[in-house]
Every structure is written in structure tokens, then in C-alpha cells.
Design a protein around this motif. Structure first.
Motif, PDB file in Angstrom:
ATOM      1  N   LEU A 202       0.847  -1.198   0.000  1.00 49.71           N
ATOM      2  CA  LEU A 202       0.000   0.000   0.000  1.00 49.71           C
ATOM      3  C   LEU A 202       0.883   1.249   0.000  1.00 49.71           C
ATOM      4  O   LEU A 202       0.629   2.210  -0.725  1.00 49.71           O
ATOM      5  CB  LEU A 202      -0.907  -0.010   1.232  1.00 49.71           C
ATOM      6  N   GLN A 209       1.802   7.242  -6.566  1.00 45.92           N
ATOM      7  CA  GLN A 209       0.813   8.281  -6.881  1.00 45.92           C
ATOM      8  C   GLN A 209       1.288   9.671  -6.501  1.00 45.92           C
ATOM      9  O   GLN A 209       1.063  10.622  -7.249  1.00 45.92           O
ATOM     10  CB  GLN A 209      -0.514   7.976  -6.180  1.00 45.92           C
TER      11      GLN A 209
ATOM     12  N   MET B  94      -6.682   5.592  -5.379  1.00 45.61           N
ATOM     13  CA  MET B  94      -6.921   4.538  -4.398  1.00 45.61           C
ATOM     14  C   MET B  94      -8.397   4.588  -3.984  1.00 45.61           C
ATOM     15  O   MET B  94      -9.050   5.615  -4.114  1.00 45.61           O
ATOM     16  CB  MET B  94      -6.055   4.750  -3.161  1.00 45.61           C
ATOM     17  N   LEU B  97     -11.513   3.074   1.043  1.00 45.57           N
ATOM     18  CA  LEU B  97     -10.968   2.282   2.140  1.00 45.57           C
ATOM     19  C   LEU B  97      -9.439   2.377   2.193  1.00 45.57           C
ATOM     20  O   LEU B  97      -8.844   2.546   3.261  1.00 45.57           O
ATOM     21  CB  LEU B  97     -11.411   0.821   1.984  1.00 45.57           C
ATOM     22  N   GLU B  98      -8.814   2.291   1.019  1.00 48.32           N
ATOM     23  CA  GLU B  98      -7.354   2.381   0.991  1.00 48.32           C
ATOM     24  C   GLU B  98      -6.875   3.749   1.467  1.00 48.32           C
ATOM     25  O   GLU B  98      -5.856   3.863   2.139  1.00 48.32           O
ATOM     26  CB  GLU B  98      -6.825   2.102  -0.425  1.00 48.32           C
ATOM     27  N   ARG B 101      -6.928   3.738   5.108  1.00 51.61           N
ATOM     28  CA  ARG B 101      -5.759   2.998   5.600  1.00 51.61           C
ATOM     29  C   ARG B 101      -4.500   3.841   5.508  1.00 51.61           C
ATOM     30  O   ARG B 101      -3.628   3.761   6.365  1.00 51.61           O
ATOM     31  CB  ARG B 101      -5.549   1.738   4.767  1.00 51.61           C
ATOM     32  N   MET B 102      -4.406   4.613   4.421  1.00 56.47           N
ATOM     33  CA  MET B 102      -3.254   5.507   4.297  1.00 56.47           C
ATOM     34  C   MET B 102      -3.264   6.527   5.432  1.00 56.47           C
ATOM     35  O   MET B 102      -2.215   6.892   5.948  1.00 56.47           O
ATOM     36  CB  MET B 102      -3.280   6.249   2.960  1.00 56.47           C
ATOM     37  N   ILE B 117     -11.289   2.835  11.576  1.00 56.58           N
ATOM     38  CA  ILE B 117     -11.906   2.976  10.259  1.00 56.58           C
ATOM     39  C   ILE B 117     -13.413   2.775  10.396  1.00 56.58           C
ATOM     40  O   ILE B 117     -14.215   3.515   9.822  1.00 56.58           O
ATOM     41  CB  ILE B 117     -11.280   1.992   9.247  1.00 56.58           C
ATOM     42  N   LYS B 128     -18.781   4.780   3.866  1.00 59.72           N
ATOM     43  CA  LYS B 128     -18.941   3.333   3.980  1.00 59.72           C
ATOM     44  C   LYS B 128     -19.644   2.779   2.737  1.00 59.72           C
ATOM     45  O   LYS B 128     -19.267   1.759   2.199  1.00 59.72           O
ATOM     46  CB  LYS B 128     -19.754   2.995   5.228  1.00 59.72           C
ATOM     47  N   TYR B 131     -17.055   2.613  -0.127  1.00 63.39           N
ATOM     48  CA  TYR B 131     -15.691   2.283   0.304  1.00 63.39           C
ATOM     49  C   TYR B 131     -14.842   1.666  -0.788  1.00 63.39           C
ATOM     50  O   TYR B 131     -13.626   1.720  -0.738  1.00 63.39           O
ATOM     51  CB  TYR B 131     -15.728   1.374   1.534  1.00 63.39           C
ATOM     52  N   LYS B 132     -15.479   1.068  -1.799  1.00 60.18           N
ATOM     53  CA  LYS B 132     -14.679   0.434  -2.865  1.00 60.18           C
ATOM     54  C   LYS B 132     -14.442   1.362  -4.049  1.00 60.18           C
ATOM     55  O   LYS B 132     -13.743   1.010  -4.987  1.00 60.18           O
ATOM     56  CB  LYS B 132     -15.412  -0.814  -3.372  1.00 60.18           C
ATOM     57  N   GLN B 133     -15.054   2.536  -4.011  1.00 59.69           N
ATOM     58  CA  GLN B 133     -14.887   3.463  -5.128  1.00 59.69           C
ATOM     59  C   GLN B 133     -13.558   4.188  -5.033  1.00 59.69           C
ATOM     60  O   GLN B 133     -13.059   4.454  -3.950  1.00 59.69           O
ATOM     61  CB  GLN B 133     -16.005   4.498  -5.078  1.00 59.69           C
ATOM     62  N   LYS B 134     -13.025   4.569  -6.186  1.00 64.13           N
ATOM     63  CA  LYS B 134     -11.803   5.369  -6.173  1.00 64.13           C
ATOM     64  C   LYS B 134     -12.125   6.758  -5.628  1.00 64.13           C
ATOM     65  O   LYS B 134     -13.206   7.310  -5.900  1.00 64.13           O
ATOM     66  CB  LYS B 134     -11.276   5.505  -7.597  1.00 64.13           C
TER      67      LYS B 134
END
Lengths: 339, 244
Positions: A202, A209, B94, B97-98, B101-102, B117, B128, B131-134
Motif C-alpha cells: 500500500l 501516486q 486509491m 478504504l485504501e 488505511r493511508m 476505520i 462506507k 468504500y470500494k470506489q476510487k
């Protein structure tokens, strides 16, 4: 859109469709089939050495491009000189075989480690720069190593080193290399998958990026890049070592030409940079296409042009590569979604 | 002792001129402080210097009694200072969710991160859902929520925001400042730079005015804009800008 409960530790919780469930088995069957190919050696009147050779070449390039993808895809640092690690592995294994009579199958992991350590040290220097300057530094690396080896008689100079065949008859001679290269390819894919799903991965993607943002998010960017560079060298060193005795010859012209360094880049871009499956797909496609065109049109420069044209078309119309473009279109088969 | 003490800091980019010309500033535990000032006053430069993206040429940055000069950004965030740069600190390619995490990258404890989170999702249910969208596919307001969500995941001791309201619709700006007040309630100290001086100060406990690389005023946020000295400064600068 996903409304299911979000489990944060697993980002693939909603992909429980049947494709994803059966994927594990299909991939298992493919690997098992590949492992059984050599058994057919005794089932046919002629041997399968042509096909074994083709698969060994594919495994070599899968390893090359999958490893390259760690620094070039995940971290976004394009290296055109990863062939130096194959050369380091190849020459090291060749010398150990010639001087100390240690088989390459024994020295290959060691060759990988040496390539990794060299990668770490080189990375500490070249990863101080980014963008075009970094790319040029990787080409320079190839030229420097080539000049050194060309002029070093201990390593055979320009004439190279001839290695002994392994003492097996024609039916068996390719089989140890087949399994070794298959294993290396599978391990490198698993390694790449593991990195892609790790916190380290990650972090690398964040670096690709925006390095400043990555840094402010708490990533020690310098160290991460160097580690990624070193990690990408390991399996290339191993594969380079195996390759040396497989072709029974090492010389600067085998490893240290621009084409050798550019190929993993082309394969990864074709398959999909920064995806786990992309380099695998790209390597297999490029090798099969090259083989096909050589068998149809002969081993002329026409092949190079053909590969170039395909490459341009792909980069123009599918800049994310096959896997990336299919994913963007929502049509990536579950079988190839390893991210 | 103040939480953060900035002591005569001089800083600039590359070999360029000094942008900060001896800034003194203190941030107290638990407050929301807003830095205002005209363009080019060095507001963003100051935050970058604290975050470790720029090295002070002179002076000291002291956080909880420790001198931060010369530390890398990733070391500074581990000491409890998070910097959310201008123009969204998100990674557009990203997923939501990512990105969260970042936000929590500096947290060592994985289960704590998961917990946080979930809490961020509880506060911003839209995140929520997506969460999977960029991140790039989110609207401006949603992106800003994601930025705030990232801060919630990390819960730094001190959070520095660089123009959080930039490019947002007015009603979203109001929401945003409510979220910033929420940070304070959750025990975070906030240091923010705002171009939108009135609203920024409304949200803050204390205000500070920077001009030409130096602090020219410091005091309670209430009524800072009514202070004749500030008015003079602002109007004066405006006049200069018009004539130039």
C-alpha cells in the motif's frame, strides 16, 4: 453498490460471486497441469522438448516482469536495467559451476540474495533521483556492467563463458530446468501478490501516486523505494542463474543488451502495470506472439516490428494494460483478479 | 509548556529567498488555532516546515519538549503531528478504504486501525457506502469528508489543515468547520490555515495573523477581525494589491 458489512481487514469481502470461489480451484488445476506437462515426455513418439523450452522461456519472463512490477508497477519507478540482476545471477552461478563445480540449482537462491544485496546498494544511490533521471540511471547501470564484464578476462570478457551440459539424456535434460523455473515463477508471483496485499505494498502504491503525500502520511519513502528495488532483484537473480546453465553459455550479449532490460517493461505495460496478474499475462502473450510470428515469418527483424506495433496499439488504446483496462470496464474475469 | 512552540523559524524553498522570516508561534494543548494572512504571507510554508517537508534555516520547532528540526515527515507524523496538505491530501486512484488505511499508516496496531476505520465510517456513512470506489470519483464534499475521516483514523495529537475549505460549496464549508470542532472534542489540537478568514476564525479559539513571513498578531479568535490593527493590515495589503 456494496452495502454489505465492511470488514476492514479483508477488502475482497463482497467479491464472493461464484467466479471468485472457483478461481482458487481453476488456478490450482492450471498449476497442476503445468507440473504434469513433463510426464507427457514419455507418452509421445517424439519428445516435447520444443514445448518444454517454450514454457521455460515463458516462466523466465513471467519471473522477470512480475519482479520488475514491484518497483516499476507498484512503486512507479521505471527501470530499464533490471537485466543487470539477471546478469549478476547468471555470472555468479556460472563461475561457481566452473570453478567449484556447484550445480546452478544449488547456487540459484544464493545468486538471488547477491542480486538483492547489489540491488539494495545500487538503489541507495540511484533512487535519490526520480522520473527521467532515474530511468537514465538504470540504463547507465547496464552500460557500466557491460563495460566491466567486456574487459574482465576472469569473467570471460566479450567471449563469455561456456558451461557444461548437465549429464542427462535428451528426454530428461530440460526437466530439472522446467521444474526449477516453474517454481521460481510461482514463487515470484506469490511474492508479488503478498507485497500487493501488504501494508508495504500500500505504501509503494502511495509513493507511485504522490511521493510528498506518501511521506506526510508517514511512509519512509526513501527506504521503501530502496527495499522495493532490492526485492524486485531477488527472483530475477535466481532466474538468471538458472538460465545460465540452461543455455550453457553466459556472455555480455545474452544479458546486457537493452532489449533484455526493456522486455519486462513492455510485458508489464501490456498486461497491466501495478496489477498482480498483468505481468504474467503480458509475459505469456509476448512470448507466444513472438514464437508464433517467428514460426510463421521466420526469425527476421519483422518480429521486432510486429511486437512494436502491437505495443503502440496497446499503449494508445489500453494504457492500463489488458488487466487494467478490463477491470476499468468491469469485465475482468475473476480468474485474473488477483489484486 | 505549550504543545507546539515555534521559535524564530526562518525557512524557504531550495536556494530561494526566505519565505518565513523569523516566525514565533505557540499552539496550546486542546485548542483550535487559525492562521490567517494575505497571499504569500507564508502560511502554507509554515505548516510544511512543521511537518518536516521543509527544513528550517534558522530557529526551532519544538513539540512536547522535543526539537523536531531535521526530522523526516514520516518521523514527525509518528510523534503525533499530522499534516493534511492543500488540494485534498487524498490518493485519487486509491479506493476510499485504501485512503483511510493511508490515513492510519503511522498506526502500528492493525486492529486499532480497523476499529478507527469503522468509527470513521460511522461518522461518515456515505464513505462506507462507497468504500470500494476510487477517491477521484467522489464529489468535492465527500472527498473532504474522506480527508477528515483520515484524520479520525490516525487521531494525531496535533492535526494541521491547510485551507480545508478551498473549493467547497458554502453549505459544505459550514459542515466542514463543524467537523473541525469535532476534532477538538475528540481530544485533538488543531492548527489550520484559512483563506476564508471570517469562517475560519469563527471556528477557532485563537487566531494568528501572518504577513510577509512574520507573525504580526496573535490573540483570541473572537473579534480578531474587528481589531483596528488587523483591519488596517488587511485593508493596507488590499490597497497595495490593487495598485500593483
Amino acid at each position: 453498490m456494496a452495502t454489505a458489512d465492511v470488514s476492514v481487514t479483508d477488502n475482497r469481502d463482497t467479491t464472493t460471486s461464484s467466479g471468485y470461489k472457483s478461481r482458487k480451484y481453476i488456478l490450482g488445476v492450471i498449476v497442476a497441469a503445468l507440473a504434469l506437462v513433463p510426464v507427457l515426455q514419455w507418452q509421445t513418439t517424439n519428445n516435447l522438448n520444443f514445448w518444454l523450452n517454450l514454457l521455460i522461456i515463458i516462466f523466465l519472463w513471467i519471473t522477470m516482469s512480475t519482479s520488475w512490477n514491484i518497483i516499476g508497477g507498484y512503486a512507479g519507478y521505471i527501470s530499464l536495467g533490471h537485466n543487470v540482476f539477471a546478469a549478476i545471477g547468471g555470472y555468479l552461478a556460472a563461475m561457481l559451476l566452473l570453478r567449484l563445480d556447484i550445480p546452478v540449482f544449488v547456487t540459484a537462491p544464493f545468486a538471488g540474495l547477491v542480486a538483492m544485496v547489489v540491488g539494495f546498494v545500487i538503489g541507495l544511490i540511484t533512487l535519490r533521483v526520480r522520473g527521467p533521471a532515474f530511468i537514465i540511471s538504470t540504463i547507465a547501470l547496464v552500460l557500466v556492467l557491460r563495460t566491466i564484464i567486456d574487459n574482465w578476462d576472469f569473467l570471460g570478457g566479450v567471449r563469455g563463458l561456456t558451461l557444461p551440459l548437465i549429464g542427462l539424456d535428451v528426454q530428461l535434460v530440460k526437466i530439472p530446468f522446467y521444474y526449477a523455473m516453474l517454481l521460481v515463477a510461482l514463487l515470484s508471483i506469490y511474492f508479488s501478490y503478498w507485497i500487493r496485499h501488504s501494508k508495504f505494498g500500500l505504501g509503494l502504491r502511495a509513493i507511485s501516486q504522490d511521493e510528498i503525500k506518501a511521506e506526510t502520511a508517514g511512509i519512509p519513502t526513501k527506504m521503501y523505494k530502496v527495499l522495493a528495488y532490492a526485492a524486485s532483484a531477488f527472483f530475477i537473480g535466481v532466474a538468471g542463474a538458472l538460465w545460465s546453465q540452461y543455455v550453457t553459455f553466459v556472455d555480455p550479449g545474452t544479458y546486457l543488451i537493452i532489449l533484455f532490460g526493456a522486455r519486462p517493461v513492455l510485458m508489464t505495460l501490456l498486461g497491466g502495470k501495478g496489477t498482480v496478474a498483468g505481468p504474467v499475462v503480458g509475459a505469456a502473450l509476448v512470448i507466444l506472439a513472438t514464437e508464433f510470428s517467428e514460426s510463421q515469418f521466420g526469425g527476421t527483424e519483422l518480429n521486432v516490428i510486429g511486437v512494436g506495433v502491437v505495443m503502440i496499439i496497446v499503449l494508445l488504446f489500453f494504457p492500463d494494460g489488458l488487466v487494467g483496462s478490463l477491470r476499468r470496464a468491469g469485465r475482468l474475469p475473476a480468474l485474473l483478479d488477483w489484486d | 509548556m505549550s504543545l507546539l512552540e515555534i521559535d524564530g523559524v526562518v525557512a524557504g524553498y531550495g536556494r530561494g529567498p526566505d519565505i518565513l522570516r523569523g516566525v514565533d508561534l505557540t499552539v496550546e494543548e486542546g485548542e483550535v488555532q487559525c492562521i490567517i494572512g494575505p497571499n504569500g504571507a507564508g502560511k502554507s510554508t509554515l505548516l510544511k516546515t512543521i511537518a518536516g517537508l521543509l527544513r528550517p534555516r534558522k530557529g526551532r520547532v519544538v513539540f512536547q519538549g522535543e526539537v523536531l528540526n531535521g526530522l523526516r515527515p514520516d518521523q514527525i507524523i509518528r510523534r503525533g503531528i499530522a499534516f493534511l496538505p492543500q488540494e485534498r491530501s487524498l490518493f485519487p486512484d486509491m479506493t476510499v478504504l485504501e485512503n483511510l488505511r493511508m490515513g492510519g499508516y503511522a498506526l502500528e496496531d492493525k486492529s486499532l486501525m480497523s476499529e478507527r476505520i469503522e468509527e470513521a465510517f460511522a461518522q461518515f456513512p456515505i464513505l462506507k457506502e462507497r468504500y470500494k470506489q476510487k477517491a477521484r470519483t467522489l464529489s468535492g464534499g465527500q472527498q473532504q469528508m474522506l480527508v477528515m475521516g483520515r484524520a479520525l483514523v490516525l487521531r494525531p495529537h496535533l492535526v494541521m489543515l491547510d485551507e480545508p475549505s478551498l473549493g467547497l460549496a458554502p453549505q459544505i464549508v459550514a459542515q466542514l468547520f463543524e467537523i473541525v470542532r469535532g476534532f477538538k472534542d475528540q481530544g485533538m489540537t488543531v492548527l489550520m490555515v484559512e483563506q476564508n478568514a471570517r469562517q475560519g476564525l469563527n471556528c477557532a479559539d485563537r487566531g494568528c495573523v501572518l504577513d510577509l513571513g512574520q507573525r504580526v498578531f496573535d490573540g483570541p479568535a473572537d473579534g480578531i477581525l474587528d481589531d483596528p490593527r488587523i483591519q488596517e493590515l488587511y485593508l493596507g495589503t488590499q490597497k497595495k494589491a490593487e495598485t500593483s
